[in-house]
Design a protein around this motif. Structure first.
Motif, PDB file in Angstrom:
ATOM      1  N   THR A 136      22.365 106.987  37.460  1.00 23.23           N
ATOM      2  CA  THR A 136      21.912 106.958  38.862  1.00 23.23           C
ATOM      3  C   THR A 136      21.206 108.246  39.260  1.00 23.23           C
ATOM      4  OG1 THR A 136      24.072 107.791  39.599  1.00 23.23           O
ATOM      5  CG2 THR A 136      23.784 105.391  39.473  1.00 23.23           C
ATOM      6  N   LYS A 137      20.618 108.909  38.290  1.00 23.01           N
ATOM      7  CA  LYS A 137      19.973 110.189  38.580  1.00 23.01           C
ATOM      8  C   LYS A 137      18.806 110.020  39.546  1.00 23.01           C
ATOM      9  CE  LYS A 137      17.960 114.211  36.269  1.00 23.01           C
ATOM     10  NZ  LYS A 137      17.592 114.812  34.951  1.00 23.01           N
ATOM     11  N   GLU A 138      17.977 109.009  39.311  1.00 27.02           N
ATOM     12  CA  GLU A 138      16.825 108.798  40.190  1.00 27.02           C
ATOM     13  C   GLU A 138      17.273 108.417  41.594  1.00 27.02           C
ATOM     14  OE1 GLU A 138      14.335 105.937  38.380  1.00 27.02           O
ATOM     15  OE2 GLU A 138      13.770 107.217  36.665  1.00 27.02           O
ATOM     16  N   LEU A 139      18.298 107.575  41.673  1.00 25.55           N
ATOM     17  CA  LEU A 139      18.816 107.189  42.982  1.00 25.55           C
ATOM     18  C   LEU A 139      19.385 108.396  43.718  1.00 25.55           C
ATOM     19  CD1 LEU A 139      19.578 105.020  45.057  1.00 25.55           C
ATOM     20  CD2 LEU A 139      21.707 104.656  43.760  1.00 25.55           C
ATOM     21  N   ASN A 140      20.079 109.269  42.987  1.00 30.88           N
ATOM     22  CA  ASN A 140      20.643 110.460  43.609  1.00 30.88           C
ATOM     23  C   ASN A 140      19.541 111.374  44.138  1.00 30.88           C
ATOM     24  OD1 ASN A 140      23.192 109.538  42.945  1.00 30.88           O
ATOM     25  ND2 ASN A 140      23.302 110.726  41.050  1.00 30.88           N
ATOM     26  N   GLU A 141      18.475 111.527  43.357  1.00 27.70           N
ATOM     27  CA  GLU A 141      17.366 112.364  43.811  1.00 27.70           C
ATOM     28  C   GLU A 141      16.695 111.761  45.043  1.00 27.70           C
ATOM     29  OE1 GLU A 141      14.800 112.776  40.491  1.00 27.70           O
ATOM     30  OE2 GLU A 141      16.130 114.193  39.404  1.00 27.70           O
ATOM     31  N   PHE A 142      16.539 110.437  45.034  1.00 30.44           N
ATOM     32  CA  PHE A 142      15.928 109.771  46.197  1.00 30.44           C
ATOM     33  C   PHE A 142      16.805 109.954  47.436  1.00 30.44           C
ATOM     34  CE2 PHE A 142      15.559 106.013  48.922  1.00 30.44           C
ATOM     35  CZ  PHE A 142      14.195 106.035  49.208  1.00 30.44           C
ATOM     36  N   GLN A 145      16.594 113.597  48.654  1.00 25.47           N
ATOM     37  CA  GLN A 145      15.327 113.977  49.272  1.00 25.47           C
ATOM     38  C   GLN A 145      15.122 113.301  50.628  1.00 25.47           C
ATOM     39  OE1 GLN A 145      12.280 113.058  46.445  1.00 25.47           O
ATOM     40  NE2 GLN A 145      12.865 114.701  45.014  1.00 25.47           N
ATOM     41  N   GLU A 156      24.101 118.853  38.680  1.00 26.43           N
ATOM     42  CA  GLU A 156      22.869 118.232  38.189  1.00 26.43           C
ATOM     43  C   GLU A 156      22.145 119.124  37.182  1.00 26.43           C
ATOM     44  OE1 GLU A 156      20.529 117.270  41.554  1.00 26.43           O
ATOM     45  OE2 GLU A 156      21.946 115.810  42.373  1.00 26.43           O
ATOM     46  N   GLU A 161      21.002 114.331  29.393  1.00 21.79           N
ATOM     47  CA  GLU A 161      19.986 113.304  29.595  1.00 21.79           C
ATOM     48  C   GLU A 161      20.157 112.115  28.655  1.00 21.79           C
ATOM     49  OE1 GLU A 161      16.203 115.108  29.280  1.00 21.79           O
ATOM     50  OE2 GLU A 161      16.466 116.422  31.030  1.00 21.79           O
TER      51      GLU A 161
END
Length: 805
Positions: A136-142, A145, A156, A161
């Motif tokens: 869920t790395k992309e979701l966390n970044e979204f 932000q 993080e 990776e």
């Protein structure tokens, strides 16, 4: 010498109550004595081991007995003609020091791994949280932000990776607080027992004797203690395993003063001590090796301390209650209800290993102690097993026979010593070169001053100048056979013997190197000047391989000690009154671990030894790092992290991952650069088009502005012209008006003048008319109306003042 034991021991199938009895313990003690200290078969196993180990230690120190060398060189025992230095050549000492010191310098880290269900659950939970954050790395970044909410459970910056990175992270970085506490506890206990000194001693024993041993014990006053055990004092059951895991008894012989004996065993009476001292002579002659008899005084006693492993039965009475439930009641192993017994009784049985401690005075049948061991070390993964207090290893044992590095080379050391003595013998019989003096030849020499040559003057001249005076003919004119009166006498017979003996010495020295694997590259004694550095390192690495079994055996003992200490830590925290002091000692290193120490006894740990890489392994890893740095496939920070890892396998795995990540990063950067370049080119083209457009716009705008300005100028010019015209017209109009005014004025003046003249004429006419009337009336004569000269300019009237200046 190998020994397979016998059936002197009592049966292990008897009841637990009988095993606890004094008689049973006495039978065990007697059986051990029968195996190790029996003189019936003209072989005392203990004395034989003690003597063999003593001789090996003397060889390792260069202090072996010289009697065999004297017997070799003597003639019927006569040494009166030999004047030699019999001191042994300490050639083995050098090789022993190389091995022991080289191995003792190898450092290691003791790692604790929590393998109980609770620890495994925590590790699994942490790993699952890492996997969840990775997915869920992309979701966390979204979320971070756009909403300012961090959904990640872990840092993080250190988030792996890939699964390979996660596996390495779990091995290299992840550490539970209880594991850190365990490792620090082991470190404190080892430092308290001076384990580094113990380690050097058992490495020396492994090299010299081929066997090493340590002992861990627990008492309420000192806590956990690690002690060195001299293999020469060990007794143990027969085994063919080099790790002694299948022995059922083990012990050691200690020589202690009588006063310490009375303090350790306060139940002994004075009569008992007197009986012990009466049997002292038998004890001394029967069990002490000859070399140690002189070291023992009359106030010391030899006591055999031993552990005996057997099994005990845990018996439970299972009774069915009225509600249908089952009730379990502990019973002794004698409980055995009949199968047809009424009441619903049944018997439940579990056999577990147990350990008994015993102490017996050698030379007597006096058993000082026999009891079940307290605080037995049981692995928490299997409580039916028990560990001995002694940890023993003999890496080169076969059929009970123990081999060692020193034992292999004692024969070559003897030959080197004999060669050394022969060299002394040859050197003692060698004589210097002499001079032959022919006295008759000197008598024929006349010095020319009336005197003849005498021997003393001839020798003085020869030794000082090297010149000799002689005559080819005698005074009678015959040939002189002594024409050279002085001649050197060379005695070179001993030189060849010396060279042969030196070659023999070097041969046996090389045999020691070949047998042990300790070549010149290992000790640096004779490095070949023409050999490359890589070849020298390869030879040294091969030499390390030849003695790796000694290193592995020492690490096995260290791992065994660490495992025993780990089990003993539970005893300290759970039972020992030194618990608080121990926790505070751990807290000196890390106060945060105090929270975990209270529950440390609930955990089960696996102990692992991470050995620091040797020079060869470090060189290989460093070469890989340098190649990666030169190829720019890793960063300098990666190289620093790789050098800090002591596990070469993990370091190479991390190197692969870092190289892969660096390649992907470089590829992404290159792709970004390409995209950025394409974008820059597009932007440049767009900018150029914009510049052209702007230029065209500027030109058009300039032209428009120019035209506008031109129009404005023309308009302004026209306006000015209009204004000028207006002004001219106004001026012209003004002038016209003025002219018109002048003209009008002129006309008016003319009209006025006309009128005035008309009026004047009228006036004149009227005057004249009046005068004419008056003349008629009065009859006056006619009158002339012309001017009498007043209207004529002339004479003194000058208009020159009106001329232009």
């Amino acid at each position: 010498m190998a020994y397979s034991g016998s059936s002197y021991f009592p049966s292990q199938t008897v009841s637990d109550a009988e095993k606890l009895s004094y008689d049973y313990g006495l039978k065990v003690g007697k059986a051990i004595k029968q195996e190790w200290f029996n003189e019936d078969r003209n072989h005392n196993r203990y004395r034989s081991n003690h003597s063999d180990f003593h001789n090996l230690r003397l060889y390792a120190r260069g202090e072996q007995s010289i009697q065999k060398y004297k017997d070799e060189l003597s003639i019927n025992g006569d040494l009166s003609y030999l004047n030699l230095d019999w001191k042994p050549v300490p050639i083995i000492s050098k090789f022993v020091d190389i091995v022991v010191n080289g191995i003792a310098e190898r450092t290691y880290d003791i790692k604790a791994f929590s393998q109980d269900p609770f620890g495994m659950a925590k590790r699994t939970e942490y790993m699952n949280s890492m996997l969840a954050d990775m997915r869920t790395k992309e979701l966390n970044e979204f979320s971070k932000q756009n909403f300012g909410i961090n959904l990640a459970e872990n840092d993080e910056d250190t988030l792996p990776e890939t699964k390979e990175e996660l596996e390495l992270h779990m091995q290299l970085t992840y550490k539970q607080a209880v594991e850190i506490a365990e490792e620090q506890a082991l470190s404190v206990l080892m430092e308290g027992s001076n384990y580094e000194l113990i380690k050097k001693r058992f490495y020396y024993d492994l090299t010299v004797l081929g066997i090493g041993a340590v002992k861990t014990s627990f008492n309420t006053s000192e806590g956990v203690v690690v002690d060195y055990v001299d293999p020469a004092n060990l007794v143990y059951s027969y085994t063919e395993s080099p790790y002694f895991e299948d022995i059922y008894y083990v012990g050691e012989v200690k020589t202690i003063p009588v006063n310490e004996l009375a303090k350790e065993f306060p139940h002994l009476k004075e009569s008992d001590l007197e009986d012990i001292m009466k049997n002292k002579s038998y004890n001394r002659s029967n069990y002490n090796a000859r070399h140690s008899e002189d070291k023992e005084d009359n106030n010391t006693i030899q006591v055999l301390y031993f552990n005996y492993k057997t099994y005990m039965n845990e018996v439970y009475k299972v009774k069915e209650t009225g509600t249908g439930a089952e009730k379990i009641i502990p019973k002794d192993d004698s409980f055995n209800p009949p199968e047809d017994m009424e009441g619903g009784f049944s018997r439940m049985l579990r056999s577990i290993e147990t350990l008994y401690d015993g102490a017996m005075i050698l030379g007597t049948d006096k058993l000082l102690k026999w009891e079940m061991s307290k605080n037995m070390m049981r692995p928490k993964s299997d409580f039916t097993k028990v560990k001995m207090n002694y940890s023993i290893v003999a890496p080169r044992m076969y059929n009970g026979k123990i081999d060692s590095l020193v034992k292999r080379i004692t024969g070559f050391a003897d030959m080197i010593q004999l060669t050394h003595l022969k060299l002394q013998q040859v050197m003692s019989r060698m004589v210097p070169d002499g001079v032959y003096l022919d006295a008759d030849g000197l008598a024929e020499v006349d010095l020319g001053n009336g005197t003849n040559y005498n021997p003393q003057e001839a020798l003085n001249m020869f030794f000082q100048t090297g010149s000799v005076i002689g005559r080819s003919f005698t005074q009678d004119g015959d040939m002189n056979p002594g024409k050279v009166p002085i001649q050197e006498i060379t005695s070179g017979s001993g030189g060849n013997k010396m060279q042969a003996l030196i070659g023999n010495y070097n041969y046996y020295l090389q045999m020691i190197r070949d047998t042990t694997g300790l070549n010149e590259a290992r000790d640096g004694s004779m490095p070949d000047k023409n050999a490359l550095v890589g070849v020298q390192k390869l030879a040294a690495a091969n030499s390390n391989t030849a003695t790796r079994h000694i290193l592995q055996s020492g690490l096995f003992l260290t791992a065994e000690v660490a495992e025993c200490l780990s089990l003993r830590i539970s005893d300290i925290i759970e039972y020992s009154p030194t618990k608080d002091a121990f926790i505070q000692a751990i807290g000196v290193h890390n106060v945060a671990t105090l929270k975990e120490m209270s529950d440390l006894h609930l955990y089960d740990f696996g102990i692992f030894i991470n050995l620091t890489p040797d020079e060869e392994e470090k060189a290989i890893l460093e070469n890989n790092i340098q190649v990666a740095l030169q190829q720019k496939t890793i960063e300098l920070e990666d190289a620093i992290d790789l050098r800090d890892i002591k596990n070469i396998k993990l370091a190479n795995q991390l190197l692969k991952i870092r190289r892969k990540k660096k390649g992907e990063k470089d590829q992404a950067i290159q792709q970004q650069n390409i995209q950025a370049q394409a974008q820059a080119n597009a932007q440049a083209a767009q900018a150029a088009a914009q510049v052209d457009t702007q230029k065209e716009q500027i030109l058009n705008q300039g032209k428009a502005q120019f035209e506008q300005m031109k129009a404005q100028i023309d308009s302004q010019k026209m306006q000015q012209e209009v204004m000028h015209k207006k002004e001219l017209m106004a001026l012209e109009f003004q002038y016209s008006m003025q002219l018109k005014g002048v003209e009008v004025d002129g006309m008016k003046s003319r009209e006025k003048e006309k009128e005035d003249r008309k009026d004047e004429r009228t006036k004149i006419q009227a005057t004249q008319q009046s005068e004419m009337i008056d003349q008629r009336n009065s009859g006056k004569p006619p009158k002339n109306f012309e001017s009498a000269g007043n209207d004529i300019l002339g004479g003194g009237f000058d208009l020159g003042s009106f001329d232009p200046s």
